[in-house]
Every structure is written in structure tokens, then in C-alpha cells.
Design a protein around this motif. Sequence first.
Motif, PDB file in Angstrom:
ATOM      1  N   HIS A 122       6.882  24.051 -28.696  1.00  0.00           N
ATOM      2  CA  HIS A 122       6.918  22.683 -28.173  1.00  0.00           C
ATOM      3  C   HIS A 122       7.753  21.742 -29.040  1.00  0.00           C
ATOM      4  O   HIS A 122       8.396  20.827 -28.509  1.00  0.00           O
ATOM      5  N   ASP A 123       7.776  21.955 -30.355  1.00  0.00           N
ATOM      6  CA  ASP A 123       8.659  21.131 -31.180  1.00  0.00           C
ATOM      7  C   ASP A 123      10.056  21.738 -31.289  1.00  0.00           C
ATOM      8  O   ASP A 123      11.016  21.043 -31.599  1.00  0.00           O
ATOM      9  N   TYR A 124      10.173  23.026 -31.012  1.00  0.00           N
ATOM     10  CA  TYR A 124      11.475  23.670 -30.841  1.00  0.00           C
ATOM     11  C   TYR A 124      12.194  23.059 -29.645  1.00  0.00           C
ATOM     12  O   TYR A 124      13.389  22.787 -29.688  1.00  0.00           O
ATOM     13  N   GLY A 125      11.447  22.839 -28.553  1.00  0.00           N
ATOM     14  CA  GLY A 125      12.030  22.118 -27.436  1.00  0.00           C
ATOM     15  C   GLY A 125      11.625  22.555 -26.054  1.00  0.00           C
ATOM     16  O   GLY A 125      11.848  21.823 -25.090  1.00  0.00           O
ATOM     17  N   GLU A 126      11.000  23.744 -25.916  1.00  0.00           N
ATOM     18  CA  GLU A 126      10.673  24.214 -24.569  1.00  0.00           C
ATOM     19  C   GLU A 126       9.525  25.212 -24.633  1.00  0.00           C
ATOM     20  O   GLU A 126       9.484  26.065 -25.533  1.00  0.00           O
ATOM     21  N   ASN A 127       8.616  25.134 -23.682  1.00  0.00           N
ATOM     22  CA  ASN A 127       7.426  25.972 -23.672  1.00  0.00           C
ATOM     23  C   ASN A 127       7.775  27.464 -23.709  1.00  0.00           C
ATOM     24  O   ASN A 127       8.526  27.960 -22.856  1.00  0.00           O
ATOM     25  N   ASP A 128       7.220  28.172 -24.710  1.00  0.00           N
ATOM     26  CA  ASP A 128       7.351  29.625 -24.866  1.00  0.00           C
ATOM     27  C   ASP A 128       8.800  30.087 -25.010  1.00  0.00           C
ATOM     28  O   ASP A 128       9.100  31.278 -24.813  1.00  0.00           O
ATOM     29  N   ALA A 129       9.702  29.204 -25.379  1.00  0.00           N
ATOM     30  CA  ALA A 129      11.126  29.548 -25.444  1.00  0.00           C
ATOM     31  C   ALA A 129      11.484  30.272 -26.729  1.00  0.00           C
ATOM     32  O   ALA A 129      10.824  30.134 -27.760  1.00  0.00           O
ATOM     33  N   GLY A 130      12.551  31.043 -26.653  1.00  0.00           N
ATOM     34  CA  GLY A 130      13.105  31.736 -27.799  1.00  0.00           C
ATOM     35  C   GLY A 130      14.602  31.513 -27.875  1.00  0.00           C
ATOM     36  O   GLY A 130      15.084  30.387 -27.752  1.00  0.00           O
ATOM     37  N   ILE A 131      15.343  32.606 -28.022  1.00  0.00           N
ATOM     38  CA  ILE A 131      16.785  32.532 -28.213  1.00  0.00           C
ATOM     39  C   ILE A 131      17.499  31.886 -27.029  1.00  0.00           C
ATOM     40  O   ILE A 131      18.596  31.337 -27.152  1.00  0.00           O
ATOM     41  N   GLU A 132      16.851  31.913 -25.871  1.00  0.00           N
ATOM     42  CA  GLU A 132      17.494  31.401 -24.652  1.00  0.00           C
ATOM     43  C   GLU A 132      17.526  29.877 -24.564  1.00  0.00           C
ATOM     44  O   GLU A 132      18.221  29.327 -23.698  1.00  0.00           O
ATOM     45  N   TYR A 133      16.794  29.169 -25.424  1.00  0.00           N
ATOM     46  CA  TYR A 133      16.769  27.703 -25.360  1.00  0.00           C
ATOM     47  C   TYR A 133      18.157  27.154 -25.703  1.00  0.00           C
ATOM     48  O   TYR A 133      18.671  27.388 -26.808  1.00  0.00           O
ATOM     49  N   PRO A 134      18.801  26.424 -24.809  1.00  0.00           N
ATOM     50  CA  PRO A 134      20.211  26.053 -24.998  1.00  0.00           C
ATOM     51  C   PRO A 134      20.457  24.966 -26.041  1.00  0.00           C
ATOM     52  O   PRO A 134      21.604  24.754 -26.442  1.00  0.00           O
ATOM     53  N   LYS A 135      19.421  24.289 -26.494  1.00  0.00           N
ATOM     54  CA  LYS A 135      19.592  23.182 -27.442  1.00  0.00           C
ATOM     55  C   LYS A 135      19.072  23.532 -28.837  1.00  0.00           C
ATOM     56  O   LYS A 135      18.772  22.635 -29.627  1.00  0.00           O
ATOM     57  N   LYS A 136      18.990  24.815 -29.152  1.00  0.00           N
ATOM     58  CA  LYS A 136      18.393  25.205 -30.431  1.00  0.00           C
ATOM     59  C   LYS A 136      19.205  24.726 -31.640  1.00  0.00           C
ATOM     60  O   LYS A 136      18.629  24.381 -32.676  1.00  0.00           O
ATOM     61  N   VAL A 137      20.512  24.688 -31.527  1.00  0.00           N
ATOM     62  CA  VAL A 137      21.344  24.239 -32.642  1.00  0.00           C
ATOM     63  C   VAL A 137      21.077  22.766 -32.948  1.00  0.00           C
ATOM     64  O   VAL A 137      20.865  22.378 -34.103  1.00  0.00           O
ATOM     65  N   GLU A 138      21.046  21.950 -31.901  1.00  0.00           N
ATOM     66  CA  GLU A 138      20.783  20.519 -32.078  1.00  0.00           C
ATOM     67  C   GLU A 138      19.348  20.271 -32.545  1.00  0.00           C
ATOM     68  O   GLU A 138      19.092  19.432 -33.410  1.00  0.00           O
ATOM     69  N   SER A 139      18.417  21.020 -31.976  1.00  0.00           N
ATOM     70  CA  SER A 139      17.017  20.849 -32.341  1.00  0.00           C
ATOM     71  C   SER A 139      16.786  21.183 -33.813  1.00  0.00           C
ATOM     72  O   SER A 139      15.980  20.523 -34.494  1.00  0.00           O
ATOM     73  N   GLN A 140      17.474  22.198 -34.316  1.00  0.00           N
ATOM     74  CA  GLN A 140      17.337  22.557 -35.728  1.00  0.00           C
ATOM     75  C   GLN A 140      17.689  21.379 -36.629  1.00  0.00           C
ATOM     76  O   GLN A 140      16.978  21.089 -37.594  1.00  0.00           O
ATOM     77  N   GLN A 141      18.779  20.691 -36.329  1.00  0.00           N
ATOM     78  CA  GLN A 141      19.191  19.577 -37.174  1.00  0.00           C
ATOM     79  C   GLN A 141      18.190  18.421 -37.114  1.00  0.00           C
ATOM     80  O   GLN A 141      17.904  17.778 -38.137  1.00  0.00           O
TER      81      GLN A 141
END
Length: 363
Positions: A122-141
Motif C-alpha cells: 500500500h505504501d509501495y503504491g498498489e494493492n498486492d503489487a510487485g515488479i509490475e507496478y509502473p511507478k516503482k521508480v518514482e515511488s522509491q524516491q
Amino acid sequence: LRPPAPRRTRPTPRGYPPAMNRLFFPSLGLIAGLLLSATLSQAEKPLSVIAFGSCLKETRPQPIWEGVLSSKPDVFVLLGDNIYGDTRNMGKLRAKWNVFAEKPGYVKLRESCRLLAIWDDHDYGENDAGIEYPKKVESQQIFLDFLGEPKSSLRRKTPGIYDAVTIGPKGKRVQFILLDTRYFRTALKRKPNRKKGQGPYAPDESSKAEVLGEAQWKWLEKTLLEPADVRVIASSIQVVSTTHGWETWGNFPKERQRLFDLIMKTKANGIVVLSGDRHAAEISKLDGVLPYPLFDVTASAMNQTLKPDDEKNPHRIGDRYFRENFGVLKIDWSKPSPIMTMEIRDLKGKVTRSSEVSFGKLR
């Protein structure tokens, strides 16, 4: 001379201590400078109390921080679902981190002890999401901004938010291994026929199914080879409990076995797992896999509880706790091998579940 900072396996230049938050509290810059030497001086001080928790709805009241503060932790570990972001709009995600960062109880905690953190879905950005979440790079920052990670940090320049920190003098060193179970994780496999009372996910036996990704696995092996007397592995999802059909390392059995094999290979001693995610607290114990019992202490939720259920876990010690809770590890260094008491505490800080383990070394 300043004492050395806690050792990190993904080093960053000295700057604001992780407990400070420059992005959200720029007015605290001068205070951060004053607190830096105090934070560094804790590098050689043995840890005796470690608190942890997960599942915090940022829009709800968070009275549990008073109970946490009463436990007087040296370190607090956020185990994920620290907010409920659930968005691909990075402006909205950042705003939700801002809301959490300004919670009075959290502010008091951040000012009183060292803060470490991982993320979950949920703080990564999407329920039960993994590598497929398209905003992971931005969310990391954005996540690293929340932690006050320096802009020059290597942690910002490599994929994923995994990290390790070792605190304490020789003979009393606690290594925190902060895993990223989201950024590299293969999408979950769904059951063709979901059973009543169980989650929707099935074990993925594919050799290509991953939890950590190869770069994180290589880093983890090097990290487990470093000297430490107690090792706290923070995993947002449970390692020991595998049968409930929700998110767990059990959905990736080959990866779970790889974790156990790596612990054996490195002869890593003194491991306890901290996990969250489940909206109920429990202590699990796995025997027969390592030369010592592996405990998984699940602390969830801090303000996002669910109704009681009868979820099965053959490794559970006692029963689950469904009200607001957080976890505490207390370490007694007075014996030849450190003794750890693992606790689940309620809203007010009262112990509701506990267990104890004495750590020796693998032979």
C-alpha cells in the motif's frame, strides 16, 4: 572525534540521521545538525529495546504512538503499509506521506529514537503489487525522501529500497536487514478454485518466480556474512506462515527455501524475522529447517484492524491478537549468548503475547 556511524552495507555519505525528515520538515535542518552527533554516538551503544509495527491508515487517528513511546525503544522499525497510498498519481502519494509525517505521535517517536523502515504494497503504491507496478521508480524516491535519505545516497541510485544497518559494539552487534519484497517480486499466481476462508493466491513453483531479485540476493549473501550477534530481518510479508492464501513467502516456495539455504550457507547466527501485513498479530516458530528455531514476529495493525477470523497457521505460538498492536524485542546481553524476549503489545503498551529465545551460533 565523532564515534563511527552504524555500519551500512549500502553506504551513504554522512548527513541527516535517518530519523530526520528533510523533505517534509525543512525547518528542522538546524535541529538535525544538533541531533547528528547524538545519533552517531549511539553506534557503539548496545541496543536493548527494538519496537516495530505495520498497517497505519494515515487519515485515521494514531493513538498507539503513546504506547510505543512508553516502551522507550532505541530503534523503531516501520514494517510496511506505513500509509495507504494505492495510487499511480505521485502527487497524491507524496501528499499521503506528508500527512503521516506530521502525525504528532510519529513526530515524537522520530525525535526520540532511530527510525528504520521498509515498504509493503500500500505504501509501495498498489494493492498486492510487485515488479509490475509502473511507478516503482518514482515511488522509491518518494519513500527515501520520507526517510530523509541524502540525495547523494547510493540507495537512491540502485533499484529497490533494501538496506542493512549494524548497531552496537563488538559482542553486542545488532544487524538490521531491511528487505524489499515488492520492487523485484514476480506477480502473484491466483488459485483456480479459491477455498472459503482462504486468500486468492497459490504457490508459484516456476524457477523464474522471484521475491528479491538477483541483485538483492547477492547483496543479502554478503550482508549475512558480516559479523553480528543478533540479526533482525524485516520482511513486509510473513516468512514462516505459508498456508493462508494471502501474501506470504509461501507463495514462492523456491525463494523461501533459497532463503533458508542461504542462512545455512553463510552460517548466519541469531536471526529473528519481523513481519506485518496481516492485520493481526502473532508469533510463529519454525523448527527443523535451521540449527536453531526461526521465529517470525508479526505485528499488525497499528490502526487498521480487521474482524477476528480463524486463519490457520500450524507454526503459531498461542493465538492471534486482533486489536491495535505493535511489537517489541528486548535483548538481554548479560548472558554468554544474548537472550531475546519477543512481545506483542496492545494500544496502551501492555504485553499480550510473548516468547523467548537464546541465540547461539551455527556450527
